[in-house]
Design a protein around this motif. Structure first.
Motif, PDB file in Angstrom:
ATOM      1  N   VAL A  20      13.636 -14.077   2.772  1.00 15.32           N
ATOM      2  CA  VAL A  20      13.331 -12.682   2.460  1.00 15.32           C
ATOM      3  C   VAL A  20      11.838 -12.500   2.244  1.00 15.32           C
ATOM      4  CG1 VAL A  20      13.841 -10.754   0.923  1.00 15.32           C
ATOM      5  CG2 VAL A  20      15.607 -12.455   1.432  1.00 15.32           C
ATOM      6  N   LEU A  21      11.254 -13.502   1.598  1.00 16.93           N
ATOM      7  CA  LEU A  21       9.816 -13.449   1.359  1.00 16.93           C
ATOM      8  C   LEU A  21       9.057 -13.436   2.680  1.00 16.93           C
ATOM      9  CD1 LEU A  21       7.456 -13.690  -0.750  1.00 16.93           C
ATOM     10  CD2 LEU A  21       7.492 -16.128  -0.239  1.00 16.93           C
ATOM     11  N   LYS A  22       9.541 -14.295   3.609  1.00 17.79           N
ATOM     12  CA  LYS A  22       8.905 -14.384   4.922  1.00 17.79           C
ATOM     13  C   LYS A  22       8.989 -13.035   5.639  1.00 17.79           C
ATOM     14  CE  LYS A  22       9.325 -16.867   9.282  1.00 17.79           C
ATOM     15  NZ  LYS A  22      10.348 -17.524  10.086  1.00 17.79           N
ATOM     16  N   GLU A  23      10.175 -12.454   5.604  1.00 13.98           N
ATOM     17  CA  GLU A  23      10.372 -11.156   6.241  1.00 13.98           C
ATOM     18  C   GLU A  23       9.438 -10.112   5.645  1.00 13.98           C
ATOM     19  OE1 GLU A  23      15.168 -11.553   7.065  1.00 13.98           O
ATOM     20  OE2 GLU A  23      14.419 -10.113   5.593  1.00 13.98           O
ATOM     21  N   ALA A  24       9.431 -10.124   4.307  1.00 14.09           N
ATOM     22  CA  ALA A  24       8.616  -9.139   3.607  1.00 14.09           C
ATOM     23  C   ALA A  24       7.149  -9.301   3.969  1.00 14.09           C
ATOM     24  CB  ALA A  24       8.810  -9.286   2.102  1.00 14.09           C
ATOM     25  N   THR A  25       6.748 -10.552   4.091  1.00  6.60           N
ATOM     26  CA  THR A  25       5.352 -10.800   4.442  1.00  6.60           C
ATOM     27  C   THR A  25       5.037 -10.214   5.809  1.00  6.60           C
ATOM     28  OG1 THR A  25       5.639 -12.873   3.274  1.00  6.60           O
ATOM     29  CG2 THR A  25       3.590 -12.597   4.494  1.00  6.60           C
ATOM     30  N   TYR A  26       5.940 -10.479   6.765  1.00  5.49           N
ATOM     31  CA  TYR A  26       5.718  -9.958   8.121  1.00  5.49           C
ATOM     32  C   TYR A  26       5.663  -8.437   8.132  1.00  5.49           C
ATOM     33  CZ  TYR A  26       6.147 -14.419  10.582  1.00  5.49           C
ATOM     34  OH  TYR A  26       5.936 -15.657  11.070  1.00  5.49           O
ATOM     35  N   ILE A  27       6.611  -7.856   7.410  1.00  5.94           N
ATOM     36  CA  ILE A  27       6.662  -6.384   7.384  1.00  5.94           C
ATOM     37  C   ILE A  27       5.383  -5.829   6.779  1.00  5.94           C
ATOM     38  CG2 ILE A  27       7.858  -4.373   6.447  1.00  5.94           C
ATOM     39  CD1 ILE A  27      10.342  -6.355   6.288  1.00  5.94           C
ATOM     40  N   ASN A  28       5.041  -6.426   5.615  1.00  5.03           N
ATOM     41  CA  ASN A  28       3.829  -5.958   4.965  1.00  5.03           C
ATOM     42  C   ASN A  28       2.622  -6.062   5.861  1.00  5.03           C
ATOM     43  OD1 ASN A  28       3.923  -5.113   2.034  1.00  5.03           O
ATOM     44  ND2 ASN A  28       5.417  -6.768   2.138  1.00  5.03           N
ATOM     45  N   LYS A  29       2.579  -7.217   6.563  1.00  5.75           N
ATOM     46  CA  LYS A  29       1.433  -7.433   7.444  1.00  5.75           C
ATOM     47  C   LYS A  29       1.420  -6.398   8.555  1.00  5.75           C
ATOM     48  CE  LYS A  29      -0.219 -12.158   7.239  1.00  5.75           C
ATOM     49  NZ  LYS A  29       0.073 -13.492   7.741  1.00  5.75           N
ATOM     50  N   SER A  30       2.562  -6.270   9.224  1.00  9.53           N
ATOM     51  CA  SER A  30       2.549  -5.390  10.396  1.00  9.53           C
ATOM     52  C   SER A  30       2.317  -3.939   9.988  1.00  9.53           C
ATOM     53  CB  SER A  30       3.829  -5.539  11.207  1.00  9.53           C
ATOM     54  OG  SER A  30       4.929  -5.146  10.438  1.00  9.53           O
ATOM     55  N   LEU A  31       2.877  -3.559   8.818  1.00  6.51           N
ATOM     56  CA  LEU A  31       2.636  -2.179   8.377  1.00  6.51           C
ATOM     57  C   LEU A  31       1.201  -1.985   7.924  1.00  6.51           C
ATOM     58  CD1 LEU A  31       5.935  -1.204   6.547  1.00  6.51           C
ATOM     59  CD2 LEU A  31       5.089  -0.377   8.736  1.00  6.51           C
ATOM     60  N   SER A  32       0.643  -3.031   7.340  1.00  5.66           N
ATOM     61  CA  SER A  32      -0.749  -2.861   6.912  1.00  5.66           C
ATOM     62  C   SER A  32      -1.667  -2.869   8.131  1.00  5.66           C
ATOM     63  CB  SER A  32      -1.148  -3.905   5.861  1.00  5.66           C
ATOM     64  OG  SER A  32      -1.736  -5.008   6.462  1.00  5.66           O
ATOM     65  N   PHE A  33      -1.280  -3.606   9.186  1.00  8.20           N
ATOM     66  CA  PHE A  33      -2.063  -3.535  10.423  1.00  8.20           C
ATOM     67  C   PHE A  33      -1.906  -2.165  11.078  1.00  8.20           C
ATOM     68  CE2 PHE A  33      -1.722  -8.377  10.721  1.00  8.20           C
ATOM     69  CZ  PHE A  33      -2.985  -8.553  10.148  1.00  8.20           C
ATOM     70  N   LEU A  34      -0.679  -1.637  10.960  1.00  9.97           N
ATOM     71  CA  LEU A  34      -0.454  -0.288  11.495  1.00  9.97           C
ATOM     72  C   LEU A  34      -1.374   0.697  10.768  1.00  9.97           C
ATOM     73  CD1 LEU A  34       1.257   1.695  13.231  1.00  9.97           C
ATOM     74  CD2 LEU A  34       2.822   1.870  11.309  1.00  9.97           C
ATOM     75  N   GLU A  35      -1.447   0.489   9.465  1.00  8.12           N
ATOM     76  CA  GLU A  35      -2.294   1.360   8.656  1.00  8.12           C
ATOM     77  C   GLU A  35      -3.767   1.193   9.029  1.00  8.12           C
ATOM     78  OE1 GLU A  35      -0.963   1.277   4.669  1.00  8.12           O
ATOM     79  OE2 GLU A  35      -2.604   2.564   3.973  1.00  8.12           O
ATOM     80  N   GLN A  36      -4.173  -0.073   9.208  1.00  6.38           N
ATOM     81  CA  GLN A  36      -5.576  -0.324   9.604  1.00  6.38           C
ATOM     82  C   GLN A  36      -5.892   0.339  10.938  1.00  6.38           C
ATOM     83  OE1 GLN A  36      -6.753  -4.452   9.624  1.00  6.38           O
ATOM     84  NE2 GLN A  36      -5.852  -4.776   7.598  1.00  6.38           N
ATOM     85  N   ALA A  37      -4.939   0.193  11.862  1.00  4.89           N
ATOM     86  CA  ALA A  37      -5.149   0.797  13.176  1.00  4.89           C
ATOM     87  C   ALA A  37      -5.273   2.306  13.041  1.00  4.89           C
ATOM     88  CB  ALA A  37      -3.997   0.439  14.109  1.00  4.89           C
ATOM     89  N   ILE A  38      -4.440   2.853  12.166  1.00  7.48           N
ATOM     90  CA  ILE A  38      -4.464   4.308  11.992  1.00  7.48           C
ATOM     91  C   ILE A  38      -5.756   4.762  11.317  1.00  7.48           C
ATOM     92  CG2 ILE A  38      -3.381   6.084  10.538  1.00  7.48           C
ATOM     93  CD1 ILE A  38      -0.701   4.665  11.652  1.00  7.48           C
ATOM     94  N   GLY A  75      11.183  -1.126   6.433  1.00  7.13           N
ATOM     95  CA  GLY A  75      10.927  -0.577   5.096  1.00  7.13           C
ATOM     96  C   GLY A  75       9.516  -0.898   4.616  1.00  7.13           C
ATOM     97  N   SER A  76       8.898   0.110   4.021  1.00  4.14           N
ATOM     98  CA  SER A  76       7.491  -0.065   3.668  1.00  4.14           C
ATOM     99  C   SER A  76       7.295  -0.580   2.247  1.00  4.14           C
ATOM    100  CB  SER A  76       6.772   1.273   3.829  1.00  4.14           C
ATOM    101  OG  SER A  76       7.340   2.217   2.930  1.00  4.14           O
TER     102      SER A  76
END
Ligand code: ADP
Ligand code: MG
Length: 820
Positions: free
Chosen positions: A291-309, A278-279
């Motif tokens: 939950v915070l930890k999970e959210a952090t990871y998700i945010n990070k990986s999605l923002s890295f996905l975005e950076q890569a894109i 979930g984004s």
């Protein structure tokens, strides 16, 4: 190398990497044309659709968002309220069927043709990503992209009986930056020992430790999918994992070999079906702890996905930060690059979710900027390639055999040569070089190459032999080793210029250089005794005639000079040696015609002894001139060396006087200067120094002039000495031939009406001349030689040819005259 497709489930860890490594021979990608990433939006069905805020374009390819002004922000409100997003399609109230047709069908179809594809679902939790990707597992109608893709793949395989296509699948989950194999629970998959890692190799990215499963039919593939889905759900209970917080990548790998063509080319491809976490942004979750930890990871990986894109979309950027997160790293070769890429953004239609919807649409529009260049992944099966080449080789051999038998060449062998055959060729080459074998038969290409090879072998052996023979006889000194040369000079083996004393200037003086007496215009006017003739011409050369450079060219033999090993290497010794090693004229005692010579008062004396006699007899005058010139040369050299010493002394004095003057000058400057009407007043001491310096400079100039003159004289004298030495040896040769070697009757015949002295003609040639040849010879003397010394080569060739033709005749003629 044997990867067969017959066995059932392939169940090894690391198998994907291994498969790629083993099968992957040469990879070539057929480049296609550039293509934009396709971006679609799917709106989750709702009864509460925000019609006022979300509007679709008429072509269903854009979404306009309108936000009501936030009144709390006051009167001055620059808040943006309208956005418009261009997309490839908006799916509203679309069935799973339509979604698949629109979003995935083409990409899957192209995967079977060798193009990699990636289909991703992006969006906030609950927006319908999993529903789109996997669908309702309990309801066939509502099945998602994954089962439909598998179905399409197997259906297409059925439609292509010409190809053997293998299908493999893997299911990876990335949760909190950890990799999980959703298919690890299958009984034939061994327990994981080490954690999975992402590995890059020339073939691409692979996940070490991820199980990859060979599926030969649709049903097996579905089983694998359900297995994975079940594991996903179980894990969310047992491990307390929230499935919406993980990224899931289902991959279908395909490999297609042609069944009909024995082509070594084959194609590989993979299709990644990605259900992203979930984004939604952190603030919205209001979470803490796990939950915070999970959210952090998700945010990070999605923002890295975005950076890569973003990086992929920027044509000017050559670095894309794929390795920042497991997600982007695992998808490195599936984002952008040479694959077909589709993004499906799942959004809510409700007004309450507009913030996240807006954020998701922004991501989608950024993704649309990325271009890819889909290309076929063509590979070469090394094993098949070898097999094909072997087949071709066998065929060509048969073809060759047919050709050989048609042209009656039955015994030709085309295999690589063995040692015996090579030795035989070596012997052929040797015999060919010696002249005992006229030609080497050409058999085949391999043999021709070996003949050339053996030529090289023989040549290098001969070079070594010659060198070692020379080393046995001489000491080799490097021409640039001045110390060694001067050491040799000290024992008077060489003259000042490094030439050997008595060395005939590197030129043959057999017949190679015409004597001056036969040169045009050098013919003595009055008839003189041979002795006079020699001395006069020699004196003439020595005294006045301008000598051409060619005559004095001191041709160096090679970079290394040859110095006789013995210490008593004087002129006569040199002479003897030179004769010994001369290849132009064979050693007289070796001559096969020796026994045919007219008897002399005694057998010919050795050349060394004869040379002493010659110097006292016919060569006395030229020997005297040679010695005289040499002593003049030595005297000039001595004077030059003395002058050099004087010059150096004067130079030193000049320097000293200059120093003294400078000292005086500085003293004067310190004490204060006196000037009278513009003239500098200096003391007597300084004045005297100036006078002295002037005088010294004059002396220096004079001495220098003298040295220059001396050097010119030395150079000239050196040439005279060389010339004399040359003449001395040449005249000796002539004299020796006339005195001991040429039968007297032939001498008489040769002398008649001729300016050539019999001794000038090489013995080997004279003894071959028959009666008829003598006429021919005198004719040649008259016609050829007056043209100048250059005609000698022509003359040599002519004589050689005649000699060959008349050899037998000559032998008979001479034997007859001998009997008389
Ligand atoms: P996400 O994976 O994005 O968190 P899900 O796919 O799990 O969201 O969807 C959340 C819920 O909404 C599920 O119960 C799912 O069945 C339902 N849902 C989502 N999209 C649709 C759709 N297009 N049609 C019917 N139900 C849907
Ligand atoms: Mg989900």
């Amino acid at each position: 190398m044997s990867i067969t497709i017959n066995y059932h489930f392939l169940s090894i860890w690391c198998v994907l990497g291994a498969v790629l490594d083993l099968v992957g021979g040469i990879t070539r990608a057929k480049m296609g044309t550039r293509k934009k990433v396709q971006a679609f939006v799917r709106v989750r069905p709702t009864d509460d659709f925000a019609h006022e805020m979300i509007k679709y374009g008429e072509d269903n390819k854009s979404i306009d968002i309108h936000l009501k002004k936030d009144t709390r922000r006051g009167v001055v409100n620059n808040q943006q309220t309208d956005w418009s997003f261009k997309l490839d399609g908006v799916l509203h109230n679309a069935s799973q069927d339509l979604v698949y047709e629109t979003v995935a069908k083409d990409a899957v179809s192209q995967a079977l043709d060798g193009y990699n594809g990636t289909i991703m679902c992006y969006g906030q939790t609950g927006a319908g990503k999993t529903y789109t990707m996997t669908g309702a597992t309990e309801n066939y109608k509502h099945r998602g992209i994954l089962p439909r893709a598998l179905q399409q793949v197997f259906r297409m395989i059925e439609e292509r009986p010409t190809h053997a296509i293998t299908v493999r699948v893997s299911y990876l989950e990335i949760y909190n930056e950890n990799l999980f194999d959703l298919l690890s629970t299958l009984p034939y998959v061994g327990p994981s020992v080490t954690p999975m890692t992402i590995v890059e190799n020339p073939q691409g990215i692979f996940i070490k430790g991820l199980s990859v499963h060979l599926t030969s039919q649709e049903e097996d593939a579905f089983s694998l999918l359900f297995e994975g889905e079940t594991n996903r759900i179980i894990a969310s209970h047992t491990m307390n994992k929230n499935s919406s917080r993980s990224h899931c990548i289902f991959t279908i790998y395909m490999e297609a070999h042609s069944r009909t063509l024995s082509d070594e080319k084959y194609i590989t491809s993979k299709i990644n079906l990605v259900d992203l976490a979930g984004s939604e942004r952190l603030s919205k979750t209001g979470s803490e702890g796990r939950v915070l930890k999970e959210a952090t990871y998700i945010n990070k990986s999605l923002s890295f996905l975005e950076q890569a894109i973003i990086a992929l979309g920027d044509q000017n950027r050559d670095h894309v930060p794929f390795r920042q997160s497991k997600l982007t790293h695992a998808l490195k070769d599936s984002l952008g690059g040479n694959c077909n890429m589709v993004l499906l953004t799942n959004i809510y239609g409700e007004a309450a979710q507009l913030d996240e919807t807006l954020s998701s649409l922004r991501f989608a529009s950024r993704m649309k900027l990325v271009t890819t260049e889909p290309a076929i992944n063509e590979k070469y099966d090394a094993e098949r390639m070898v097999k094909n080449l072997e087949k071709e080789l066998a065929l060509l051999k048969q073809e060759l055999a047919i050709h050989d038998s048609l042209s009656n060449r039955t015994l030709v062998n085309y295999d690589p040569m063995d040692e015996i055959q090579i030795a035989e060729i070596n012997s052929q080459v040797r015999r060919y070089l010696e002249g005992t074998l006229d030609e080497i038969d050409i058999i085949n290409l391999r043999q021709i190459q070996e003949v050339f090879n053996q030529f090289r072998v023989v040549l290098s052996q001969q070079e070594q032999e010659v060198e070692s023979a020379l080393r046995r006889k001489y000491t080799l000194i490097d021409k640039n080793d001045f110390a060694a040369i001067s050491a040799v000079q000290k024992v008077e083996l060489m003259d000042i210029e490094g030439n050997l004393v008595g060395e005939p200037d590197g030129q043959s003086f057999g017949l190679g250089v015409a004597p001056f007496s036969v040169k045009p215009g050098k013919k003595p006017k009055t008839k003189k005794t041979p002795k006079d003739q020699v001395s006069s011409s020699a004196r003439k050369e020595g005294a006045s005639s301008p000598v051409s450079g060619k005559d004095f060219d001191v041709a160096s033999i090679s970079k290394t000079q040859l110095i006789p090993s013995s210490k008593d290497g004087d002129l006569k010794d040199m002479l003897a040696r030179e004769r010994e090693t001369s290849s132009i004229e064979p050693l007289i005692s070796d001559s096969p015609k020796e026994e045919l010579r007219a008897p002399r008062p005694s057998t010919p004396p050795s050349r060394t002894v004869a040379f002493e006699e010659f110097k006292n007899e016919r060569g006395s005058e030229i020997n005297r001139i040679f010695k005289e010139n040499k002593s003049i040369l030595n005297e000039r050299k001595k004077r030059a060396s003395e002058t050099t010493q004087r010059i150096n002394a004067i130079k030193q004095e000049i320097d000293e006087t200059k120093d003294a003057l400078n000292f005086q000058k500085s003293l004067r400057e310190k004490q204060g200067e006196y000037e009278n009407k513009g003239l500098m007043i200096i003391d007597e001491e300084e004045f005297l120094l100036i006078l002295k310096l002037k005088d010294l400079k004059k002396q220096y100039r004079n001495e220098y002039q003298e040295l220059r003159d001396l050097r010119a004289e030395i150079q000239y004298c050196q040439r005279l000495v060389d010339q004399c030495r040359h003449r001395l040896l040449m005249e000796f040769d002539i004299w020796y031939n006339e005195s001991f070697m040429i039968p007297e009757d032939i001498q008489v015949a040769l002398k008649l009406g001729s300016s050539i002295r019999p001794g000038m003609v090489p013995i080997s040639r004279i003894v071959c001349l028959g009666e008829d040849d003598q006429d021919r010879f005198s004719h040649l003397q008259q016609t050829v030689l007056p043209e100048g010394p250059d005609s000698i080569t022509f003359y040599n060739a002519k004589v050689k040819t005649d000699q060959k033709h008349n050899y037998m005749k000559t032998m008979v003629g001479l034997q007859q005259s001998h009997r008389k």
